[in-house]
Design an enzyme around this catalytic site. Structure first.
Site, PDB file in Angstrom:
ATOM      1  CE  LYS A  91      -4.043  -2.119   3.039  1.00 36.14           C
ATOM      2  NZ  LYS A  91      -4.348  -2.093   3.943  1.00 36.14           N
TER       3      LYS A  91
ATOM      4  CB  ALA B  35      -0.385  -8.731   9.890  1.00 40.31           C
TER       5      ALA B  35
ATOM      6  CE  LYS C 112      -4.001   1.396   5.508  1.00 38.39           C
ATOM      7  NZ  LYS C 112      -2.834   0.597   6.479  1.00 38.39           N
TER       8      LYS C 112
END
Length: 336
Positions: free
Chosen positions: A110, A144, A195
Site C-alpha cells: 500500500k 496482520a 490511510k
C-alpha cells in the site's frame, strides 16, 4: 488446487500465506533472509514476525525463482518503496509464471512510489510488462496479527478482470477471512495508500492527549481528502465507503497494532523520528514515506489535502505537532 508464491515474509506476507494455506491453496513463501526461510520450512513459524503464530504446512525458500516455479498466483508482499527493485530482480521468473501458467499478480503493498507517483499496480505493470487484467490488489481492514490469530476479517480484491478477482477470492476464502471482489483498482489503491498518512495524524493526536472527538474528526476529514484524490484519479466514490476505504481507515487509525498510528503516537508525545522508528521495532511505517508521494500526487492534480500536508511538514520539514494542529485549526472555515 491453486499454487501460490508469496514473495515477502514480513507480518502481512506471513499472515496472508496462512490465509491461503487455510483456504486449501498450495503455498510457497519466499523470505529475503535464509534463516527465516529455514524456520518457516522446518518449524512452520516466523521467528522475526508473528513468532507465536503456528503456520499450516507451507513450503519456504530463499530462492525467488524456486518459489515462483509453477505459481498460478503470485502474491507481492514487500514494502511499497522497495517493490520496483524486487520486481526487477524477479522479472525473468515472473514472466515465466505469467507466460507458462497464466499467473495473476496480487499486490499487498500500500503506497505511492516516490518520484514516479505511480500506484503499485502501475509499478508492477511497468516493470513486468504484465497486462492490467493480470494485476490485482488487496486492501481492507487487515491487521496482520489479528488475521494470523484467526479473528474474523473482510477485505477487497480488486482487478479489472472480474474473473481473476473471483479466482483470487476462492483461493483466499476461509472461515475467518472473507474477501469481496471489485473492479475499482484505483479506488482500492488510493484508499490503501492514503490511510497510512491519516493514521499518522491520528497517532499524533492521541500522543498529544487529544480525545475521541479529535480522532473522529481526523478520520472523517481524512476520508474526505482521500475521496477527493481518488475520484479525481478515476475511482468510484462508493469504493471509499467500503472496506478498502472506511474499513481500512478506521482499523489503521484506531488500533494499537497499527504501525503508522504507533509511529505517530510517539511523535505526538514529543518523541523524535528515531524514537518513533524504535517504537515500531524497525518495521516500516509506510505513511512516513507515503505522505511525501501522496502530497506530490495531490499537488500534481490540484487536489487539496491539508491533513496529508500537515503530516508531511511534521515528518519531513521539522515543524512541531502543535504548530501543525494550529495551522489546521486556523484554516478558512467553509461548508462541509
Amino acid at each position: 488446487m491453486t499454487r501460490a508464491a508469496v514473495l515477502g515474509a514480513g507480518s502481512w506476507g506471513t499472515a496472508f500465506a496462512k490465509v491461503l494455506a487455510d483456504a486449501g491453496t498450495e503455498v510457497t513463501i519466499w523470505a529475503r533472509r535464509p534463516e527465516i526461510a529455514e524456520a518457516l520450512a522446518t518449524e512452520h513459524r516466523n521467528p522475526a514476525y508473528l513468532p507465536d503464530v503456528q503456520l499450516p504446512a507451507v513450503s519456504a525458500t530463499h530462492d525467488a525463482e524456486a518459489a515462483l516455479d509453477g505459481a498460478q498466483l503470485v502474491v507481492l508482499a514487500v514494502p511499497s518503496q522497495s517493490l520496483r527493485a524486487n520486481l526487477t530482480g524477479w522479472r525473468p521468473a515472473l514472466r515465466a509464471a505469467i507466460d507458462e501458467h497464466d499467473a495473476t499478480l496480487l499486490s499487498l503493498a500500500k503506497g505511492i512510489e516516490t518520484g514516479t507517483l505511480l500506484r503499485m499496480s502501475q509499478v508492477i505493470a511497468e516493470v513486468t510488462g504484465a497486462e492490467e487484467r493480470r494485476i490485482a490488489v488487496l486492501s481492507g481492514p487487515n491487521l496482520a496479527r489479528e488475521i494470523a490469530a484467526g479473528q474474523p476479517a473482510a477485505t477487497v480484491i480488486a482487478c479489472s478482470d472480474a474473473a481473476r478477482a473471483e479466482a483470487v477470492q476462492q483461493a483466499s476464502y476461509t472461515g475467518y477471512f472473507r474477501p469481496y471482489t471489485n473492479t475499482d483498482v484505483i479506488g482500492c489503491e488510493i484508499g490503501g495508500a492514503c490511510k497510512n498518512v491519516i493514521a499518522l495524524a491520528c497517532g499524533i493526536a492521541a500522543g498529544m492527549g487529544l480525545g475521541d472527538n479529535s480522532i473522529a474528526s481526523l478520520i472523517t476529514r481524512g476520508l474526505a481528502e482521500i475521496m477527493r484524490l481518488a475520484v479525481t484519479l478515476g475511482a468510484e466514490p462508493v469504493t471509499l465507503a467500503g472496506l478498502a476505504g472506511v474499513g481500512d481507515l478506521v482499523a489503521t487509525c484506531t488500533s494499537p497494532l497499527s504501525r503508522n498510528r504507533s509511529f505517530g503516537h510517539v511523535l505526538g508525545a514529543g518523541g523524535s523520528m528515531e524514537a518513533a522508528q524504535q517504537a515500531t521495532h524497525g518495521q516500516v511505517a509506510e505513511g512516513v514515506k507515503s505522505c511525501t508521494s501522496v502530497r506530490a500526487l495531490a499537488a500534481a492534480h490540484e487536489v487539496e489535502m491539508p491533513l496529508t500536508d500537515a503530516v508531511h511538514r511534521v515528518c519531513h520539514e521539522g515543524i512541531s505537532v502543535r504548530e501543525a494542529v494550529g495551522s489546521l485549526l486556523g484554516r478558512r472555515i467553509k461548508p462541509e
